[in-house]
Write a protein that holds these residues in place. Sequence first.
Motif, short mmCIF file in Angstrom:
data_model
loop_
_atom_site.label_atom_id
_atom_site.label_comp_id
_atom_site.label_asym_id
_atom_site.label_seq_id
_atom_site.Cartn_x
_atom_site.Cartn_y
_atom_site.Cartn_z
N GLN A 1 3.24 5.08 -8.19
CA GLN A 1 3.17 6.02 -7.07
C GLN A 1 4.49 6.01 -6.28
OE1 GLN A 1 -0.34 4.34 -5.22
NE2 GLN A 1 -1.63 6.04 -5.90
N ILE A 2 5.03 4.84 -6.07
CA ILE A 2 6.29 4.73 -5.33
C ILE A 2 7.44 5.31 -6.13
CG2 ILE A 2 7.96 3.09 -4.37
CD1 ILE A 2 5.54 1.34 -3.59
N ARG A 3 7.45 5.03 -7.43
CA ARG A 3 8.50 5.61 -8.28
C ARG A 3 8.45 7.14 -8.28
NH1 ARG A 3 6.83 1.30 -12.27
NH2 ARG A 3 8.35 -0.40 -12.02
N SER A 4 7.24 7.69 -8.15
CA SER A 4 7.09 9.14 -8.22
C SER A 4 7.70 9.85 -7.01
CB SER A 4 5.60 9.52 -8.34
OG SER A 4 4.92 9.29 -7.11
N ILE A 5 7.76 9.19 -5.87
CA ILE A 5 8.31 9.83 -4.67
C ILE A 5 9.77 9.45 -4.42
CG2 ILE A 5 6.03 9.96 -3.57
CD1 ILE A 5 6.85 7.58 -1.83
N ALA A 6 10.27 8.48 -5.16
CA ALA A 6 11.62 7.97 -4.90
C ALA A 6 12.71 9.05 -4.97
CB ALA A 6 11.94 6.82 -5.85
N CYS B 1 0.85 -1.19 0.00
CA CYS B 1 0.00 0.00 0.00
C CYS B 1 0.89 1.25 0.00
CB CYS B 1 -0.91 0.00 1.23
SG CYS B 1 -1.96 1.47 1.37
N ALA B 2 0.66 2.13 -0.95
CA ALA B 2 1.51 3.33 -1.09
C ALA B 2 0.94 4.55 -0.37
CB ALA B 2 1.69 3.66 -2.58
N GLU B 3 -0.26 4.42 0.18
CA GLU B 3 -0.95 5.59 0.73
C GLU B 3 -0.13 6.30 1.81
OE1 GLU B 3 -5.55 6.18 1.28
OE2 GLU B 3 -4.75 5.17 3.07
N ARG B 4 0.36 5.57 2.78
CA ARG B 4 1.13 6.20 3.85
C ARG B 4 2.38 6.85 3.29
NH1 ARG B 4 5.44 6.31 6.67
NH2 ARG B 4 5.45 6.80 8.91
N ALA B 5 3.03 6.19 2.34
CA ALA B 5 4.26 6.73 1.75
C ALA B 5 4.01 8.06 1.06
CB ALA B 5 4.85 5.72 0.76
#
Length: 814
Positions: A130-135, A40-44
């Motif tokens: 989503q995870i790649r976008s914040i990396a 789940c990426a929501e918290r990240a």
Amino acid sequence: MAMETKEEENKVNGLLYFGKLSNRMENYRESVLEKEPYICAERALLATEAYQKYQNQPTVLKRALMLKSILEKMSIYIEEDTLIVGNQAASNRDAPIFPEYTLDFVMDELDTFEKRDGDVFYITEETKEQIRSIAPFWENNNLRAKAGALLPEEVQVFMDTGFFGMEGKMNSGDAHLAVDYKQLLEVGLKGYEKRTLNAKAALDLTKPESIAKYHFYDAILIVIAAVKNFAKRYADLAKETAKTVNSQRSAELLEISRICNKVPYEPAESFTEAIQATWFIQLILQIESNGHSLSYGRFDQYMYPYLKADLNKELITESEAVELLTNLWIKTLTINKVRSQAHTYSSAGSPLYQNVTVGGQTRDKKDAVNRLSFLVLQSVAQTKLPQPNLTVRYHAGINQEFLNEAIEVMKLGFGMPAFNNDEVIISSFINYGVTEEDAYDYSAIGCVETAVPGKWGYRCTGMSYINFPKILMIVMNNGVDPVTERRFTKGYGYFKNMKTFAELEVAWDKTVRELTRMSVIVENAIDLGIEQEVPDILCSTLTEDCIGRGKSIKEGGAIYDFISGLQVGVANLADALAAIKKLVFEEEKVTQDELWQALMTNWESKRSQEIQQMIIHEVPKYGNDEDYTDQLAVKAYDSYIEEIKKYPNTRYGRGPVGGIRYSGTSSISANVGQGRSTMATPDGCKAWAPLAEGCSPSHNMDQNGPTAVLKSVSKLPTEDIVGGVLLNQKVNPQTLAKEEDKQKLIMLLRTFFNRLKGYHIQYNVVSKKTLIDAQKNPEKHRDLIVRVAGYSAFFNVLSKATQDDIIERTEHAV
């Protein structure tokens, strides 16, 4: 119903002895178990947004504002069958990502989570993006990167080779503790808010240290308000949902709404309110931090006053109370954590180690068993889940009926309860400076580790692994690791050139002490990194005396602070030293060159195999009450125990009692992970095979029965291994089928704890035949739960290597 009839039913359907789940809880349990775990990426995403917005804020305020943002914006829901509300991620059993600790392994494994041998997680393409976008934001901007930068060059070889098993240690926050649930329920967060406001008002801001305290207090106030509003979100959702359901469910939801508008901010006044308040805190602690082993503490002690009052007023029945408890345990299972592939080798089965402790003694030394103690056993038996970890505190005067019931739970075959022994743990704590009253109030806080709930600083265990068999191979190779061919220590001679066994013992002593010092350097760097980068505000708030001292846990805010690493392969080391001493130096049946060649070639040649068979069949083994081998283990272990005592942790002299280190054998599933990097060893073990688990004997080497095992283990200096002396035993269910067999086991437990002063014991009550069939036909054994180490897990989610390790453990009769 006659006991024999109950036991026969128990044998056919283990849940019948303790009754069945209510229909709604059965449905709820099934819905949770059927849910596949996703990333789940929501918290990240919310954490990233907050860190970007509040970059200029002091770290404690940034952490508080991050948690506030997450609790305000994360998805919430109320499941159809639940009476308790609160979720960790966008869906049950989904695992949130904590980018402030690390994103490295997540990015590396985005496309392989589903392909793992064990601990599988699923992930959508949307989540990947989503995870790649914040990396980019987190690159070199997280705990792992910053703690890594604190490491001196002298220890880089150990990080490069993974020698200390630090994978995951720089990815986790405060844990291995239980917060002060008793005080929380009595005064509510409102009481903590008042105390914080008073402490803040009393600050003299002309004192430099007051500035940090000022911001810490502000952070606490932000978090308390955030938790209050988080509960109110559920109150509002329950009230709205009540308009759309039948009258019975509507009434339940309106009651949920009332309770969530009250707790955990206000004090709890009923058993239901206390359950909901406890769950909210247990949940939010694991939204705030990526730590694990956040435990419930002495649940039957702080919860019983609420149950007793409600029962006396006829506001609740025991069956309703049990349903609430089963609801809480199912909720506990909804929390999940994703680890790197490398970390799963040491924590197989995605464990969270959330421990609930029952039994033991009161602070004034009386038997603490009460009616709720029995109901906890009953509810855990009904749910039959790997979470929470259930620990029974044993003492010589324990309620006999309660002990009988604990064994009945154990017979269900899901590895619970574990037993910890008051007769040795309490005195050990007192020797380390814990007050007598607090020592009597200890609880389990993970696998077998123990602490005083609400007063203990992070982290009791889990910082670094000390692989004894691997160290022995380095000793024998003049300080160079034969696997990586890199120098780890100065070197104190080659085994092939040693004239006596005493030379090897001296080299062992010097080497293990040198490596212990290196582990301390690594641990200190990581602890400093956690202190500087990811202070946990809610956890600190609920731990005494962080508010009084104006410090987070990592800064020395707790009353007590002790930590330990994990020592792996005690039995392997003992058996290896015995083999060298007997076959090489005493009987001279094997030359040093022959043994070394056999190790280097993994026992491949005919002569090597002959040597291996001599080692297996002619040398006394640890676990058989053979002083020859057992005392070698004690002497070798003493070198580590003596050395680790010399080094205080980063909180020493900053407030807490202790601030020091001690030993512990709670090796979780690290025996498998550490075995993956360990070549063939002189105990006859082949390369890359699992090592012995905890302080248990090596597989099938304990041939003299369970009593001999207990005697061998009791020779270890238990009073100094305060981090936990983990003993896993396996018995076939048929050996406990009769009442007299159960009583034999109870007598064995009493002997181990009362006379031999054993620290801990736990049992897998499952046959080898069942385990093998479950490995071949997993679809037929979905609910099979096994004791992995100091925790239980579903057998089917474990890697094959971990499954094999459990299958091969010695099966005892009583």
